[in-house]
Design an enzyme around this catalytic site. Sequence first.
Site, PDB file in Angstrom:
ATOM      1  N   ILE A   1       1.030  -0.994  -0.132  1.00 21.66           N
ATOM      2  CA  ILE A   1       0.000  -0.074   0.084  1.00 21.66           C
ATOM      3  C   ILE A   1       0.820   1.329  -0.002  1.00 21.66           C
ATOM      4  O   ILE A   1       1.737   1.365   0.858  1.00 21.66           O
ATOM      5  CB  ILE A   1      -0.896   0.010   1.159  1.00 21.66           C
ATOM      6  CG1 ILE A   1      -1.901   1.407   1.148  1.00 21.66           C
ATOM      7  CG2 ILE A   1      -0.244  -0.053   2.472  1.00 21.66           C
ATOM      8  CD1 ILE A   1      -3.190   1.037   2.014  1.00 21.66           C
ATOM      9  N   SER A   2       0.818   1.912  -0.937  1.00 19.15           N
ATOM     10  CA  SER A   2       1.844   2.940  -1.270  1.00 19.15           C
ATOM     11  C   SER A   2       1.586   4.130  -0.233  1.00 19.15           C
ATOM     12  O   SER A   2       0.552   4.251   0.627  1.00 19.15           O
ATOM     13  CB  SER A   2       1.507   3.719  -2.611  1.00 19.15           C
ATOM     14  OG  SER A   2       1.644   2.786  -3.663  1.00 19.15           O
ATOM     15  N   CYS A   3       2.675   4.914   0.089  1.00 20.45           N
ATOM     16  CA  CYS A   3       2.541   6.018   1.137  1.00 20.45           C
ATOM     17  C   CYS A   3       1.489   7.007   0.583  1.00 20.45           C
ATOM     18  O   CYS A   3       1.276   7.232  -0.526  1.00 20.45           O
ATOM     19  CB  CYS A   3       3.846   6.617   1.127  1.00 20.45           C
ATOM     20  SG  CYS A   3       4.643   7.514  -0.174  1.00 20.45           S
TER      21      CYS A   3
END
Length: 305
Positions: free
Chosen positions: A103-105
């Site tokens: 889950i990307s920042c």
Amino acid sequence: MVEAKTLRARCLEEMEASPRGYFGGLAWLRSAFLAVPREHFVPEKVWWPRPGPDGLYPLIDRHTSPARWLKSVYLLRTPLITQIDDGAAGPDSPASGAFTSSISCITVIIELLRHLAPAPGDRVLEIGTGTGYTTALLAHRTGPDTLTTIEIDPQVAGRAHHRLEALGVQAHTVTGDGEQGYPSGAPYDRILSTASVRRIPPAWLRQLRPGGVLIAPLDSPFGFDFTMRLTGNGQGAAAGRPVATVEFMRLRGQRTPRPHSELGWPEDFDAQRWRDYEMHADQQSQQIRIQAPHRGSAAPAHATP
């Protein structure tokens, strides 16, 4: 323990105070960020993206460390790793290997959506469902049954579908190779890739309507990816410029390294002037060149398909 809603509000305040202007004054993007519970999409066990003294990526377990887990979910500039080595590493202990899903920042996701700039009712194709978090943010803007999201990994896709359905998000979830797009839903007003590519897949260009926008992280010779914002002509081609620098996991079908000279990059690239580059991509090739009004543009390089 601090509630997730409070952490979300703090994240929003910090992003709004940043000179980078993450939300770009877009009220819909602020609203979507506050409305969609990021914690709903994060697995109960994730890996921290930096190795510990033993060289392994530490595991963060919601059951044993709930406060640490929730704090990690709402760190602005830290992605959380949800898969290593295409699932070969079991999610029960620290591990080593290549990151293959995450889950990307928060800041990266918000910037992607700001540059994508979807409108209510837009038909959107998302490449790389991942956890489903970005999907939910998109659907909050475009509305029910406007969004198709495709994920190559069946287990990742299944978990995302369950989370989206549980939250009442009405999106069409597909398990398949995102490099081929999804012709049945084309043409699209917006296409967003959450995996980086070395070459813009021709299928995406074919499936983009005239004036439609494609956002995709593009591998570069500089050691980082460009976030490219391209506008389609409706005839299988698109042109545009980089709008940010990022680091993303590579699309599975494009993991094999290729010389940048084969991918349309000029030999005399200049990392300090990345904002001056422009790109044209069509069904046969992609061309990347630098616009230099004070010294003339470099001749475009041509890439093989």
